[in-house]
Design an enzyme around this catalytic site. Structure first.
Site, PDB file in Angstrom:
ATOM      1  N   TYR A 121       1.126  -0.744  -0.055  1.00  0.00           N
ATOM      2  CA  TYR A 121      -0.070  -0.140  -0.206  1.00  0.00           C
ATOM      3  C   TYR A 121       0.882   1.373   0.326  1.00  0.00           C
ATOM      4  O   TYR A 121       1.841   0.945   0.218  1.00  0.00           O
ATOM      5  CB  TYR A 121      -0.731  -0.116   1.417  1.00  0.00           C
ATOM      6  N   ARG A 133       7.789   3.972  -4.664  1.00  0.00           N
ATOM      7  CA  ARG A 133       8.011   2.878  -3.617  1.00  0.00           C
ATOM      8  C   ARG A 133       6.839   1.451  -3.965  1.00  0.00           C
ATOM      9  O   ARG A 133       7.376   0.444  -3.794  1.00  0.00           O
ATOM     10  CB  ARG A 133       7.762   3.603  -2.461  1.00  0.00           C
ATOM     11  N   GLU A 178      11.969   2.684  14.619  1.00  0.00           N
ATOM     12  CA  GLU A 178      10.906   3.581  14.098  1.00  0.00           C
ATOM     13  C   GLU A 178       9.743   3.620  15.077  1.00  0.00           C
ATOM     14  O   GLU A 178       9.051   2.971  15.979  1.00  0.00           O
ATOM     15  CB  GLU A 178      10.563   3.627  12.524  1.00  0.00           C
ATOM     16  N   LEU A 232      10.673   1.523   7.120  1.00  0.00           N
ATOM     17  CA  LEU A 232      10.345   1.788   5.839  1.00  0.00           C
ATOM     18  C   LEU A 232      10.834   2.682   5.789  1.00  0.00           C
ATOM     19  O   LEU A 232      11.533   3.605   6.226  1.00  0.00           O
ATOM     20  CB  LEU A 232       9.232   2.076   5.848  1.00  0.00           C
ATOM     21  N   LYS A 245       6.852  -2.159   1.958  1.00  0.00           N
ATOM     22  CA  LYS A 245       5.374  -1.161   2.604  1.00  0.00           C
ATOM     23  C   LYS A 245       3.584  -2.380   2.213  1.00  0.00           C
ATOM     24  O   LYS A 245       3.460  -1.683   1.022  1.00  0.00           O
ATOM     25  CB  LYS A 245       4.905   0.137   1.823  1.00  0.00           C
TER      26      LYS A 245
HETATM   27  N1  PDD Z   1       2.828   4.924   7.589  1.00  0.00           N
HETATM   28  N2  PDD Z   1       6.936   3.733   8.649  1.00  0.00           N
HETATM   29  C1  PDD Z   1       6.384   3.211   8.844  1.00  0.00           C
HETATM   30  C2  PDD Z   1       6.590   2.003   9.632  1.00  0.00           C
HETATM   31  C3  PDD Z   1       5.871   3.305   8.300  1.00  0.00           C
HETATM   32  O1  PDD Z   1       4.430   2.766   7.955  1.00  0.00           O
HETATM   33  C4  PDD Z   1       5.856   5.385   8.128  1.00  0.00           C
HETATM   34  C5  PDD Z   1       3.797   5.796   6.541  1.00  0.00           C
HETATM   35  C6  PDD Z   1       6.218   5.538   7.952  1.00  0.00           C
HETATM   36  C7  PDD Z   1       7.116   7.414   7.116  1.00  0.00           C
HETATM   37  O2  PDD Z   1       6.752   6.777   6.002  1.00  0.00           O
HETATM   38  P1  PDD Z   1       6.160   7.916   4.704  1.00  0.00           P
HETATM   39  O3  PDD Z   1       6.854   8.733   5.081  1.00  0.00           O
HETATM   40  O4  PDD Z   1       6.250   7.805   3.533  1.00  0.00           O
HETATM   41  O5  PDD Z   1       4.728   8.296   5.393  1.00  0.00           O
HETATM   42  C8  PDD Z   1       7.709   4.744   8.547  1.00  0.00           C
HETATM   43  C9  PDD Z   1       1.586   5.709   6.933  1.00  0.00           C
HETATM   44  C10 PDD Z   1       1.225   6.978   6.620  1.00  0.00           C
HETATM   45  C11 PDD Z   1       0.489   4.804   7.259  1.00  0.00           C
HETATM   46  O6  PDD Z   1       0.516   3.092   7.694  1.00  0.00           O
HETATM   47  O7  PDD Z   1      -0.541   5.212   7.312  1.00  0.00           O
END
Ligand code: PDD
Length: 282
Positions: A33, A52, A179, A204, A147
């Site tokens: 996703y 990604r 994280e 991620l 992801k």
């Molecule tokens: N989550 N790390 C994890 C485990 C995440 O699920 C996310 C993003 C990030 C940040 O990635 P980005 O900057 O590309 O949004 C880091 C999204 C927002 C979600 O699952 O809703």
């Protein structure tokens, strides 16, 4: 008013948006996703999100049901139909419906689903107050760089943090913070160094992280990409998280320990402001 949801080429009311019970996303969490921010009615940083997505698909040997340009076109149409000014567009691709079997199906057709969510991203109480986090063991699988929709460990972590009166979880493995439950984690040390974990399979590769580190490198902030411990975080001047839907939120408490002044600090606030200005100016 009900949302319009995209399901495999069709734009449907959310009541009519349906997926097979045999879909491998449902049975195996066999899916990937992306969450793209919407600001001023525009998709923010969508190209890196789609890059990604393509990488996640490749790593799991899922064939995207449409070329990236067609997916992007559908995203724009969906955004128009729902008229969202601020929020997020969620996109999910699964390996598709097939009779239940651990082996990949030979002929499954991948499913593509998208929907929008209205959210207050700019004026949000977490920006003003910061958030508190609770540390929990990171029990996720070993390929967090992909992801995937298998988010149960992250969901358990978040809920246990909420149950303990915190706002989110920081995940810890072998003594180091990996994280947040759905965001990347940073500290700004007393020595004035911004520290965030280096890229690898353990986290991620956040799109927001990448943009923020570019801004950090352009500015006068010293950066170290390496693992950090909770003890280091406790004695930092500032701590914060980044993601598409938070941009940057300051972390003002970790396991009950107040970080810095206990309020969002100047580094996080400045980076957040510059980041938002920069993506809107594009
Ligand atoms: N989550 N790390 C994890 C485990 C995440 O699920 C996310 C993003 C990030 C940040 O990635 P980005 O900057 O590309 O949004 C880091 C999204 C927002 C979600 O699952 O809703």
């Amino acid at each position: 008013m009900s949302r319009i949801v995209y399901v495999n080429g069709e734009f449907l009311s959310e009541e009519n948006a349906k997926i097979s019970v045999f879909d491998r996303g449902f049975l195996f969490a066999d899916g990937i996703y992306e969450v793209t921010t919407i600001l001023e009615g525009r998709l923010i940083e969508n190209a890196p999100h789609l890059a990604r997505l393509a990488r996640s698909a490749k790593e799991l040997n899922i064939e995207l049901p449409l070329p990236i340009e067609k997916i992007e076109e559908a995203m724009r149409l969906l955004l128009e139909k729902n008229n969202v000014q601020e929020g997020a567009l969620y996109l999910q691709v699964t390996r598709g419906p097939a009779d239940r079997d651990f082996a990949f199906p030979k002929e499954a057709k991948p499913s593509l689903v998208m929907f929008t969510q209205k959210k207050n991203l700019i004026n949000n109480k977490s920006v003003v107050n910061g958030i508190s986090v609770r540390s929990v063991p990171d029990i996720r699988w070993a390929r967090r760089d992909i992801k995937t929709t298998q988010l149960l460990a992250a969901s358990l972590a978040k809920q246990s943090a909420l149950d303990a009166g915190a706002d989110d979880a920081w995940l810890v493995e072998d003594g180091f913070v990996t994280e947040g439950s759905s965001n990347n984690a940073y500290i700004f040390t007393k020595e004035g160094v911004l520290v965030t974990r280096q890229l690898g399979n353990e986290i991620l590769h956040g799109i927001t992280r990448s943009a923020i580190l570019k801004l950090v490198k352009q500015g006068n902030i010293k950066l170290e990409e390496r693992p950090f411990t909770l003890q280091e975080a406790h004695s930092a001047q500032e701590a914060f998280v980044s993601s598409a839907t938070t941009f940057i939120w300051s972390v003002v408490k970790i396991d009950g320990n107040i970080i810095g002044s206990g309020e969002p600090g100047p580094v996080a606030k400045k980076l957040r402001r510059i980041y938002i200005d920069e993506v809107l100016a594009r």
